[in-house]
Design an enzyme around this catalytic site. Structure first.
Site, PDB file in Angstrom:
ATOM      1  N   HIS A 203       5.669  -4.568 -14.538  1.00 64.38           N
ATOM      2  CA  HIS A 203       4.663  -3.561 -14.161  1.00 64.38           C
ATOM      3  C   HIS A 203       3.557  -3.735 -15.325  1.00 64.38           C
ATOM      4  O   HIS A 203       2.271  -3.497 -15.066  1.00 64.38           O
ATOM      5  CB  HIS A 203       5.297  -2.089 -14.543  1.00 64.38           C
ATOM      6  CG  HIS A 203       5.960  -1.706 -13.198  1.00 64.38           C
ATOM      7  ND1 HIS A 203       7.390  -1.875 -13.163  1.00 64.38           N
ATOM      8  CD2 HIS A 203       5.513  -1.180 -12.046  1.00 64.38           C
ATOM      9  CE1 HIS A 203       7.745  -1.557 -12.000  1.00 64.38           C
ATOM     10  NE2 HIS A 203       6.831  -1.074 -11.199  1.00 64.38           N
ATOM     11  N   GLU A 450      11.586  -0.603  -0.170  1.00 63.76           N
ATOM     12  CA  GLU A 450      11.763  -1.684  -1.319  1.00 63.76           C
ATOM     13  C   GLU A 450      12.924  -1.987  -1.640  1.00 63.76           C
ATOM     14  O   GLU A 450      13.088  -2.844  -2.760  1.00 63.76           O
ATOM     15  CB  GLU A 450      10.726  -1.005  -2.405  1.00 63.76           C
ATOM     16  CG  GLU A 450      10.968   0.131  -2.863  1.00 63.76           C
ATOM     17  CD  GLU A 450      10.177   0.664  -4.035  1.00 63.76           C
ATOM     18  OE1 GLU A 450       9.414  -0.165  -4.701  1.00 63.76           O
ATOM     19  OE2 GLU A 450      10.316   1.959  -4.409  1.00 63.76           O
ATOM     20  N   ASP A 474       9.512  -4.883  -5.573  1.00 61.50           N
ATOM     21  CA  ASP A 474      11.102  -4.225  -5.506  1.00 61.50           C
ATOM     22  C   ASP A 474      11.823  -5.043  -4.425  1.00 61.50           C
ATOM     23  O   ASP A 474      12.967  -5.531  -4.796  1.00 61.50           O
ATOM     24  CB  ASP A 474      10.979  -3.084  -5.777  1.00 61.50           C
ATOM     25  CG  ASP A 474      10.738  -2.392  -7.237  1.00 61.50           C
ATOM     26  OD1 ASP A 474      11.466  -3.132  -7.966  1.00 61.50           O
ATOM     27  OD2 ASP A 474      10.243  -1.339  -7.233  1.00 61.50           O
ATOM     28  N   CYS A 521       2.123  -2.284  -0.204  1.00 57.66           N
ATOM     29  CA  CYS A 521       1.484  -1.933  -1.388  1.00 57.66           C
ATOM     30  C   CYS A 521       2.197  -2.897  -2.442  1.00 57.66           C
ATOM     31  O   CYS A 521       1.378  -2.494  -3.558  1.00 57.66           O
ATOM     32  CB  CYS A 521       1.545  -0.370  -1.728  1.00 57.66           C
ATOM     33  SG  CYS A 521       3.326   0.258  -1.704  1.00 57.66           S
TER      34      CYS A 521
HETATM   35  C1  PEP Z   1       6.459  -2.504  -5.324  1.00 56.49           C
HETATM   36  O1  PEP Z   1       7.744  -2.456  -5.677  1.00 56.49           O
HETATM   37  O2  PEP Z   1       6.155  -3.477  -4.638  1.00 56.49           O
HETATM   38  C2  PEP Z   1       5.551  -1.394  -5.620  1.00 56.49           C
HETATM   39  C3  PEP Z   1       4.509  -1.297  -5.037  1.00 56.49           C
HETATM   40  O3  PEP Z   1       5.874  -0.482  -6.454  1.00 56.49           O
HETATM   41  P1  PEP Z   1       6.233  -0.918  -8.232  1.00 56.49           P
HETATM   42  O4  PEP Z   1       5.587  -2.220  -8.458  1.00 56.49           O
HETATM   43  O5  PEP Z   1       5.420   0.502  -8.794  1.00 56.49           O
HETATM   44  O6  PEP Z   1       7.502  -0.776  -8.613  1.00 56.49           O
HETATM   45 MG    MG Z   2       8.576  -0.630  -6.474  1.00 58.15          MG
END
Ligand code: PEP
Ligand code: MG
Length: 591
Positions: A203, A450, A474, A521
């Site tokens: 992250h 995910e 994920d 996303c």
């Molecule tokens: C993902 O897992 O692709 C996602 C968009 O969520 P995050 O990166 O916040 O876990």
């Molecule tokens: Mg995620």
């Protein structure tokens, strides 16, 4: 002497600047320059804090119970001595006078210098005194009265420093930077960063990309090899940090910096061009945001809505004081209003794993809470374990929907029981708002896909949701069993792995067949290397950092989805990632 340190490229571009070494736990200390006429004021703040800490320590000493071990009193004496010692007091003032650092920054810079000196001591007893100086500085930082940061002040040129062209940008070097601390970057003076740990899709890396800050993570020895004030080139494309570059190398990188500025200006012109492919398909390009303040930059970048508002960033770094319903409502409403009628997809909190609630570094959190936090109480699991808090968030989101188009997105769903409980919580939240006579609008409800289980069960899941959004970060982590934040296995984290591609393609195909909205996303949506592939799979909605929208739009404008779709089976039929990544154009009917 010039050296190179290798890590992982996580955020494009080149940053050139002087190194500022910061201890991980102090990355969130305010870093700003004070103007020349505020220097004495800043030194006064420091003096007041020092007097307050001295009084605190004296009081502690006075109040020690008679039965307290004598070592305690001796320890307080050591802390008092360190507090008044010139190495700390005088040197910290020098940082303020000569560099114009604010008091907090000056203190943490001096602590970093002293910590290194202690680390290098032969004598074990003396080496252990590092913990004492850290405690003293912590007390000082706590007691420094907060001040609003000044902006727009340039630092003076460093005494005896090399002349690299007048501008004096700074880059941050730390062992680790927690995702919540990354938000400090928006207000800070740093133009790039390097960390010893971290993975490409951690992250922290994602937030760096969202801010368009060149960054290299997982550069293992960086914070040990790099010294305060070294000149650094951060090559965010190659994952290399060049320490004290030669003039020729530096000139080459300055040239690249200018090139990317030109490229950026060119892409900027696409901002308001509709994203339509050569064969006339309109593609929805949405923005991922972390805070309501990010919404204006999403609009500026030409996003047609927010596809992912990572609401957990409102909950992090709060010292146990989580935002209540009102505070959340205000934040969601601010984002909705800033998007001027465009839809805002608010994801319910995705707390856990490398996004801990408390101010722990990801590494600390890992050891404190669970053996495998990515597989633990995360995201919807956490929300369902805190039903009161979950309903509070749902009420806040629902109330914001009275001000514009809002969609709710549920992270990490894997079980039908989680869907049932989530929908029940939503019904209950609506009922509570009805009872209280509060206004709310209609919200669509969607699930993040995910976890492989959700992708495999997509038909059943779609019976309950209006739309889905594929979280590829994920999905890759869980399909390939690779911790996305762990640099030691990051070479195995491969979006081109056929198993990952099958799950994504299947999810998109089924959502399209059943007439439900589907978006991606995760980071793949903002990576131009995957745009054609996702279009070939039938994806028509992409959500990414605002900074990536123009590049992806450029790809979209050059794409013909019918021709691309013809190459898809060849990609999906590949036996490994390497082959898959070459097949879209060569294995199918394209060309
Ligand atoms: C993902 O897992 O692709 C996602 C968009 O969520 P995050 O990166 O916040 O876990
Ligand atoms: Mg995620």
């Amino acid at each position: 002497m010039s050296i190179q340190v290798f890590g992982m490229p996580v955020s494009h571009g080149v940053a050139i600047g002087r190194a500022v070494l910061v201890a991980s736990s102090r990355v969130d200390v305010a870093h700003y320059f004070v103007s020349a006429d505020r220097v004495e004021h800043e030194i006064d703040r420091l003096r007041l804090a020092r007097d307050a800490v001295a009084a605190e320590l004296e009081e502690l000493k006075r109040d020690l119970p008679p039965e307290a071990p004598p070592e305690l009193s001796a320890l307080l004496d050591v802390h008092l001595m360190l507090l008044h010692d010139d190495t700390l007091a005088v040197a910290t003032k020098t940082w303020i006078r000569e560099r114009h650092y604010n008091a907090e920054w000056a203190l943490s810079a001096q602590l970093e210098v002293m910590a290194r000196q202690f680390d290098e001591m032969e004598d074990e007893y003396l080496r252990e005194r590092k913990a004492d100086i850290e405690q003293v500085v912590e007390r000082l930082l706590r007691l420094l009265a907060p001040e609003p940061p000044q902006s727009g002040t340039r630092p003076p040129a460093p005494a005896g420093g090399a002349d690299f062209g007048g501008e004096e940008p700074l880059v941050l070097v730390a062992n680790d930077v927690a995702p919540a601390d990354m938000l400090q970057f928006k207000r800070s003076v740093f133009t790039g960063f390097v960390t010893d740990v971290g993975g490409r899709n951690s992250h922290t890396a994602i937030v760096a990309r969202s801010m368009d800050i060149p960054a290299v993570v997982g550069a293992r020895e960086a914070s040990r090899l790099i010294r305060q004030d070294d000149w650094l080139v951060i090559d965010g494309d190659a994952g290399v940090v060049i320490v004290n570059p030669s003039p020729i190398v530096l000139e080459e990188y300055r040239f690249r910096q200018r090139q990317s500025e030109l490229e950026r200006a060119r892409l900027d012109r696409l901002r308001h061009t509709p994203a339509v492919t050569l064969d006339g398909q309109t593609i929805e390009l949405l923005a991922n945001i972390e805070m309501p303040d990010d919404a204006p930059s999403a609009v500026d970048a030409g996003a047609v809505g927010v596809g992912l508002f990572r609401s957990e960033f409102l909950f992090m770094n709060r010292d146990g004081q989580l935002p209540d319903e009102e505070e959340q409502f205000e934040a969601y409403r601010a984002a909705v209003v800033a998007m001027r009628g465009l839809p805002v997809t608010i994801r319910t909190v995705d707390i856990g794993a490398d996004k801990p609630l408390e101010r722990l570094t990801p590494a600390e959190a890992r050891h404190e809470h669970a053996l495998n936090p990515a597989l633990g109480l995360r995201a919807i699991r956490w929300s369902l374990s805190e039903p009161g808090m979950f309903r509070q968030q749902l009420r806040a989101i629902l109330r914001a929907s009275a001000f514009g188009k809002v969609r709710v997105l549920v992270p990490m769903v894997a079980h039908l029981s989680e869907i049932r409980l989530t929908l029940e919580a939503l019904a209950r939240a609506r009922q509570q708002l009805d009872d209280a006579g509060r206004a709310y609008g209609r919200v669509e409800v969607g699930a993040m896909i995910e976890v492989p289980a959700a992708a495999v069960m997509i038909d059943r899941f779609l019976e309950h949701f209006d739309f889905v959004s594929i979280g590829t970060n994920d999905l890759i982590q869980y399909t390939l069993a690779i911790d996305r934040a762990d640099e030691s296995v990051s070479h195995l984290y491969d979006p081109w792995h056929p198993a990952v591609l099958h799950l994504i393609a299947h999810t998109i195909a089924r959502a399209n067949a059943l007439g439900r909205g589907v978006s991606v996303c995760g980071e793949m949506a903002g990576d131009a290397a995957f745009t054609d592939l996702l279009l070939a799979m039938g994806l028509r909605s992409f959500s990414m950092h605002p900074a990536r929208i123009a590049s992806i739009k450029q790809r979209v404008l050059r794409a013909d989805t019918r021709r691309l779709a013809a190459g898809l089976q060849a990609v999906l039929g590949a036996e490994d990632a390497q082959t898959a990544s070459t097949r879209l154009y060569t294995g199918g009917a394209v060309h």
